[in-house]
Design an enzyme around this catalytic site. Structure first.
Site, mmCIF file in Angstrom:
data_model
loop_
_atom_site.group_PDB
_atom_site.id
_atom_site.type_symbol
_atom_site.label_atom_id
_atom_site.label_comp_id
_atom_site.label_asym_id
_atom_site.label_seq_id
_atom_site.Cartn_x
_atom_site.Cartn_y
_atom_site.Cartn_z
ATOM 1 N N PHE A 130 -3.940 10.842 16.502
ATOM 2 C CA PHE A 130 -5.287 11.317 16.242
ATOM 3 C C PHE A 130 -5.469 11.336 14.715
ATOM 4 C CE2 PHE A 130 -5.161 11.313 20.618
ATOM 5 C CZ PHE A 130 -6.476 11.276 21.045
ATOM 6 N N LYS A 178 -4.896 -2.879 16.875
ATOM 7 C CA LYS A 178 -4.102 -1.838 17.564
ATOM 8 C C LYS A 178 -4.169 -2.057 19.075
ATOM 9 C CE LYS A 178 -2.713 0.497 13.959
ATOM 10 N NZ LYS A 178 -1.301 0.383 13.553
ATOM 11 N N SER A 199 -3.393 4.100 17.646
ATOM 12 C CA SER A 199 -4.410 4.999 17.124
ATOM 13 C C SER A 199 -5.350 5.444 18.230
ATOM 14 C CB SER A 199 -5.216 4.262 16.055
ATOM 15 O OG SER A 199 -6.399 4.970 15.759
ATOM 16 N N ALA A 200 -5.847 6.659 18.098
ATOM 17 C CA ALA A 200 -6.843 7.167 19.032
ATOM 18 C C ALA A 200 -8.143 6.370 18.949
ATOM 19 C CB ALA A 200 -7.117 8.645 18.733
ATOM 20 N N ASN A 205 -11.142 6.710 2.063
ATOM 21 C CA ASN A 205 -12.047 6.601 3.212
ATOM 22 C C ASN A 205 -11.986 7.846 4.069
ATOM 23 O OD1 ASN A 205 -12.896 3.813 2.937
ATOM 24 N ND2 ASN A 205 -10.763 3.302 3.366
ATOM 25 N N ASN A 243 0.849 -1.192 0.000
ATOM 26 C CA ASN A 243 0.000 0.000 0.000
ATOM 27 C C ASN A 243 0.887 1.245 0.000
ATOM 28 O OD1 ASN A 243 -2.386 1.497 0.077
ATOM 29 N ND2 ASN A 243 -2.413 1.546 2.310
ATOM 30 N N TYR A 274 -9.805 -3.767 12.805
ATOM 31 C CA TYR A 274 -8.623 -2.900 12.707
ATOM 32 C C TYR A 274 -8.267 -2.342 14.084
ATOM 33 C CZ TYR A 274 -6.260 1.551 12.492
ATOM 34 O OH TYR A 274 -5.413 2.592 12.764
HETATM 35 N N1 UDP Z 1 -16.091 12.179 6.965
HETATM 36 C C1 UDP Z 1 -17.081 12.667 6.130
HETATM 37 N N2 UDP Z 1 -17.041 12.315 4.803
HETATM 38 C C2 UDP Z 1 -16.069 11.510 4.280
HETATM 39 C C3 UDP Z 1 -15.061 11.016 5.142
HETATM 40 C C4 UDP Z 1 -15.106 11.369 6.478
HETATM 41 O O1 UDP Z 1 -17.967 13.401 6.565
HETATM 42 O O2 UDP Z 1 -16.100 11.213 3.068
HETATM 43 C C5 UDP Z 1 -16.087 12.576 8.385
HETATM 44 C C6 UDP Z 1 -16.198 11.407 9.354
HETATM 45 O O3 UDP Z 1 -17.560 11.098 9.592
HETATM 46 C C7 UDP Z 1 -15.480 11.961 10.597
HETATM 47 C C8 UDP Z 1 -14.395 12.855 10.000
HETATM 48 O O4 UDP Z 1 -14.840 13.161 8.676
HETATM 49 O O5 UDP Z 1 -16.356 12.787 11.346
HETATM 50 C C9 UDP Z 1 -13.024 12.186 9.933
HETATM 51 O O6 UDP Z 1 -13.151 10.942 9.275
HETATM 52 P P1 UDP Z 1 -11.878 10.111 8.822
HETATM 53 O O7 UDP Z 1 -12.369 8.886 8.114
HETATM 54 O O8 UDP Z 1 -10.939 11.003 8.061
HETATM 55 O O9 UDP Z 1 -11.146 9.749 10.188
HETATM 56 P P2 UDP Z 1 -11.651 8.895 11.458
HETATM 57 O O10 UDP Z 1 -11.647 9.856 12.599
HETATM 58 O O11 UDP Z 1 -12.990 8.338 11.167
HETATM 59 O O12 UDP Z 1 -10.611 7.851 11.618
#
Ligand code: UDP
Length: 338
Positions: A177, A152, A124-125, A197, A35, A148
């Protein structure tokens, strides 16, 4: 110091490899490129003016790891390598357990065999889940809600057990974070495969015209604007946190956990606004249902890392968005453009 970096060609690994080289350390990257792209290491070398050693291998490969330790004789290890997509982990959980736990076992055994006693681990947090309210301190209750996150959480426990059995071991668990941003040169950054994602890569691809619009997952959370809040941290701040942890572990054995965050929550809509300001591009979005498994809010209490590591995050959200945009604009298809 001589540092073996697993997963050193990836997003956080490449920025940390660069920071290590710039601080004068010797680096051996072990990465299977499942990856990641070797192009990231070529660019790291160009930025540092020095080339990290590289072995393409899976960290579970005992023979490859043995040869790496034999030839490089590391003083310390940073263990980034791992599978990291929450959704995917619910589809292929055994792969996650095999890869993430297996690589850690192989690594710890190679360290013991080759007299290496210092390791920094990428946690990870996510381990804080929803068991308590943010800001999270390191002694908050931990657990996990998906495979996942469980890898951790389990690896943290495995490392603590390894220290209990060998008090000479020095373990630093870093709970990240939300890492975003890119090196200010725009030469290295996050290069997700397929549909991103995470929020920032998705926003960046919308701004670049690769995707129509952002789906904002939920606007009915108990947060100031109703969208989820996270503690976004610049990847270069995260990288320097690893160097600070390695230094601290030189004079401190035992098991230590440090949060790497800013302590400041930022909402999805605030990120959209900051990215629009940094890029000058409007980011179309639509409010969508909440994403399964998401928490309303997650942010660090970074006081322990600040005090014990003498480290703190310095970059602002505006800088994080500007650097993400610079990387994305210069490399619309990531390293595939190279
Ligand atoms: N989020 C969103 N749309 C997206 C991807 C993420 O609204 O396409 C929001 C998600 O619900 C969270 C924040 O962005 O509130 C951070 O999401 P991310 O997946 O980047 O990190 P996470 O904290 O979930 O690991």
């Amino acid at each position: 110091m001589r540092v073996l970096v697993t997963g050193g060609a990836g997003y956080i690994g490449s920025h940390t490899t660069l920071a290590l080289l710039q601080a004068g350390h010797e680096v051996l990257v072990v990465d299977d490129l499942s990856n990641a792209s070797e192009e990231s290491l070529r660019r790291v070398a160009a930025l540092a003016g020095r080339t990290p050693a590289f072995i393409q291998a899976n960290v579970r490969d005992e023979a490859a790891l043995d040869a790496a330790f034999e030839g490089f004789t590391p003083d310390a290890v940073i263990h980034f390598a791992g599978w990291k997509a929450v959704g995917e982990s619910t589809q292929i959980p055994l792969t996650y357990y095999r890869e993430n736990l297996g690589s850690t076992f192989t690594l710890l055994e190679a360290m013991a065999k080759h007299d290496c006693h210092r390791i920094v681990f990428s946690s990870s947090a996510t381990v804080y889940g929803e068991m308590s309210e943010p800001p999270f301190t390191e002694d908050a209750p931990t657990g996990a809600t998906n495979p996942y996150g469980r890898t951790k959480h389990m690896i943290e426990q495995i490392l603590a057990d390894a220290v209990a059995a060998d008090p000479g071991l020095a373990v630093g668990v870093l709970r990240y974070f939300n890492p975003i941003g890119a090196h200010s040169s725009g030469r290295i950054g996050e290069d997700p495969k397929g549909i991103p994602n995470n929020l920032l890569p998705f926003v960046a691809q919308v701004a670049a015209g690769r995707r129509d619009k952002l789906m904002v997952f939920g606007d009915d959370y108990p947060t100031p604007d109703g969208t989820g809040t996270r503690d976004y941290i610049h990847v270069v701040d995260l990288a320097t946190g690893h160097l600070a942890a390695l230094d601290k572990l030189a004079d401190r054995s035992g098991y230590h956990v440090w949060n790497l965050g800013t302590g400041r929550p930022t909402s999805v809509l605030e990120i959209v606004g900051a990215f629009e300001k940094a890029s000058g591009i409007t980011v179309p979005y639509e409010i969508a249902p909440r994403r399964a498994g998401d928490v309303a809010s997650s942010y660090a209490h970074p006081g322990k890392a600040n005090a014990e590591l003498g480290w703190s995050a310095t970059h602002t959200i505006d800088e994080m968005c500007a650097d993400t945009f610079r990387w994305q604009s210069a490399n619309p298809n990531g390293y595939a453009d190279a």
